[in-house]
Every structure is written in structure tokens, then in C-alpha cells.
Design a protein around this motif. Structure first.
Motif, mmCIF file in Angstrom:
data_model
loop_
_atom_site.group_PDB
_atom_site.id
_atom_site.type_symbol
_atom_site.label_atom_id
_atom_site.label_comp_id
_atom_site.label_asym_id
_atom_site.label_seq_id
_atom_site.Cartn_x
_atom_site.Cartn_y
_atom_site.Cartn_z
ATOM 1 N N ASP A 48 13.047 -8.246 -18.030
ATOM 2 C CA ASP A 48 12.958 -7.417 -16.827
ATOM 3 C C ASP A 48 14.368 -7.163 -16.324
ATOM 4 O OD1 ASP A 48 12.335 -6.080 -14.531
ATOM 5 O OD2 ASP A 48 11.152 -7.685 -13.641
ATOM 6 N N LEU A 49 14.834 -5.936 -16.474
ATOM 7 C CA LEU A 49 16.214 -5.598 -16.132
ATOM 8 C C LEU A 49 16.367 -5.142 -14.691
ATOM 9 C CD1 LEU A 49 17.117 -3.629 -19.342
ATOM 10 C CD2 LEU A 49 17.513 -6.024 -18.846
ATOM 11 N N ILE A 50 15.278 -4.913 -14.002
ATOM 12 C CA ILE A 50 15.352 -4.307 -12.679
ATOM 13 C C ILE A 50 15.331 -5.336 -11.567
ATOM 14 C CG2 ILE A 50 14.188 -2.683 -11.132
ATOM 15 C CD1 ILE A 50 13.085 -1.372 -13.688
ATOM 16 N N GLN A 51 14.708 -6.468 -11.792
ATOM 17 C CA GLN A 51 14.473 -7.416 -10.738
ATOM 18 C C GLN A 51 15.182 -8.736 -11.019
ATOM 19 O OE1 GLN A 51 10.342 -7.843 -10.107
ATOM 20 N NE2 GLN A 51 10.541 -9.221 -8.412
ATOM 21 N N ALA A 52 15.726 -9.328 -9.971
ATOM 22 C CA ALA A 52 16.381 -10.626 -10.107
ATOM 23 C C ALA A 52 15.333 -11.711 -10.311
ATOM 24 C CB ALA A 52 17.204 -10.929 -8.858
ATOM 25 N N LYS A 129 18.619 -15.102 -13.818
ATOM 26 C CA LYS A 129 19.718 -14.314 -13.243
ATOM 27 C C LYS A 129 19.364 -13.972 -11.792
ATOM 28 C CE LYS A 129 19.269 -11.279 -16.527
ATOM 29 N NZ LYS A 129 18.222 -11.875 -17.325
ATOM 30 N N GLU A 131 21.811 -12.624 -9.610
ATOM 31 C CA GLU A 131 22.538 -11.363 -9.413
ATOM 32 C C GLU A 131 23.156 -11.008 -10.755
ATOM 33 O OE1 GLU A 131 26.598 -9.767 -7.257
ATOM 34 O OE2 GLU A 131 25.574 -11.482 -6.378
ATOM 35 N N CYS A 132 22.962 -9.742 -11.168
ATOM 36 C CA CYS A 132 23.482 -9.355 -12.480
ATOM 37 C C CYS A 132 23.770 -7.859 -12.526
ATOM 38 C CB CYS A 132 22.466 -9.714 -13.573
ATOM 39 S SG CYS A 132 23.057 -9.358 -15.240
ATOM 40 N N CYS A 134 23.428 -6.233 -15.015
ATOM 41 C CA CYS A 134 22.446 -5.672 -15.949
ATOM 42 C C CYS A 134 21.229 -5.104 -15.241
ATOM 43 C CB CYS A 134 22.008 -6.723 -16.976
ATOM 44 S SG CYS A 134 21.132 -8.125 -16.263
ATOM 45 N N PHE A 135 21.082 -5.358 -13.932
ATOM 46 C CA PHE A 135 19.927 -4.840 -13.201
ATOM 47 C C PHE A 135 20.020 -3.338 -12.960
ATOM 48 C CE2 PHE A 135 19.593 -9.229 -10.992
ATOM 49 C CZ PHE A 135 18.923 -9.744 -12.086
ATOM 50 N N THR A 136 21.225 -2.794 -12.999
ATOM 51 C CA THR A 136 21.409 -1.365 -12.731
ATOM 52 C C THR A 136 22.343 -0.742 -13.763
ATOM 53 O OG1 THR A 136 23.281 -1.802 -11.272
ATOM 54 C CG2 THR A 136 21.112 -1.633 -10.228
#
Length: 181
Positions: A48-52, A129, A131-132, A134-136
Motif C-alpha cells: 500500500d503506497l498511499i497510506q502510512a 513506514k 512517513e515515506c 514513497c506514499f506520493t
């Protein structure tokens, strides 16, 4: 004699039509893969790249030390990408921060997305993660260099036989975003 050229011409037209249909189908399949990938990942709860991630346990296990190795790659994008430190030692449950540096070496803005992978793969469910980058998607101006933080926690439920986790990020240029030379 004139029947053969007509038959060949008809055969060539049918072959061209078949190949055109195959090419359109392949393009459509490739175009559909991205939303299909996100739907599968969301359904399975992986990547899941969108959510921490929310750490499940905030207790620090000071009796264990885990070495986290950091790797950085770029896939067909005009960038230099690297972790500021190559590895660090953390205790499970400990909040840790590391930075990655990215530089756009192209003379125009570039937009890219980082995709993480883990080694061993079973460590992925225990690496959270908070904070990353990669989320955005990241848009870098021409010649821009940026440091981006990664804040993470290794879950104390990590199997006892795992002492090293390798976190590897690969940056992919986002199609249709930024400038292509």
C-alpha cells in the motif's frame, strides 16, 4: 497468374488485420495492468503506497537488535538516487528515521514514484513506514536535489531468526508526467 497476387494481397491484408488487433489488445492489456495491480494490492493488503502504516506495538524490545540495510535503484529515469546511510541498527518497536537523496539530472522537471521491496520478503509485514516519500509521486525541477525522510518501526513480532532486513526502493518515472527528452 493474376489469381496468385490477389490471393497474396488478401492474405497480407488478413495478416495485417490480425497483427493490428493483437497490437491493440496488447496495448490495452498493458494500460489495464496499473489499475489492476493497485486493485490486487489493495485487496490483499500488500504494498500500500498511499497510506502510512500504523505501528501495532509501541513497546521497544531492547533485548534485540535488527540491522536494516538500505538500497536505492532507478529504473529508466534520469535521476541519481541513494540512501544517505547504507545501514542502521534498530531495536524492534523503536521509531527510526533515515534519509534518501534524489537528484534530477535532466534539464526538465521529472515526476517519479518509489516502490519498496523487502528482503527477506516475510519481513515486509513487520516493517511499518510511518512517513515515506514513497506514499506520493515526487516531482523534481530540472537539476534539483532533494533529501527525503523515511520514518519507520520494525514490529517486535518480527520472527526471532530475522536479524537483517534489506529495504530496497526503486524509482520509476511516471508516464505522462514531467518532461521527456
Amino acid at each position: 497468374m493474376s489469381a496468385k497476387p490477389d490471393r497474396r494481397g488478401e492474405t497480407n491484408r488478413r495478416m495485417l488485420l490480425r497483427l493490428s488487433v493483437i497490437a491493440v489488445a496488447m496495448f490495452g492489456f498493458g494500460y489495464a495492468l496499473v489499475p489492476f495491480y493497485y486493485a490486487i494490492c489493495q485487496a490483499l493488503g500488500v504494498n500500500d503506497l498511499i497510506q502510512a502504516d500504523a505501528p501495532r506495538n509501541t513497546q521497544v524490545d531492547a533485548s534485540r537488535s535488527i540491522t536494516v540495510e538500505f538500497d536505492a535503484n532507478v529504473h529508466d529515469a534520469p535521476m541519481h538516487f541513494r540512501p544517505v546511510v547504507r545501514h542502521m541498527t534498530v531495536h524492534p518497536g523503536q521509531l527510526a528515521t533515515v534519509e534518501y537523496e534524489i537528484a534530477n539530472v535532466r534539464g526538465v522537471p521529472v515526476t517519479a514514484q518509489a516502490i519498496p521491496s523487502y528482503g527477506p520478503s516475510r519481513a515486509a509485514e513487520h516493517f511499518h513506514k510511518v512517513e515515506c516519500f514513497c506514499f506520493t509521486q515526487q516531482t523534481l525541477a530540472a537539476g534539483e536535489t532533494r533529501r527525503m525522510p523515511l520514518v519507520f518501526v520494525v514490529d517486535p513480532a518480527l520472527p526471532k531468526d530475522v536479524n537483517t532486513i534489506t529495504l530496497s526502493y526503486t524509482f520509476f518515472e511516471v508516464a505522462g508526467r514531467g518532461g521527456r527528452s
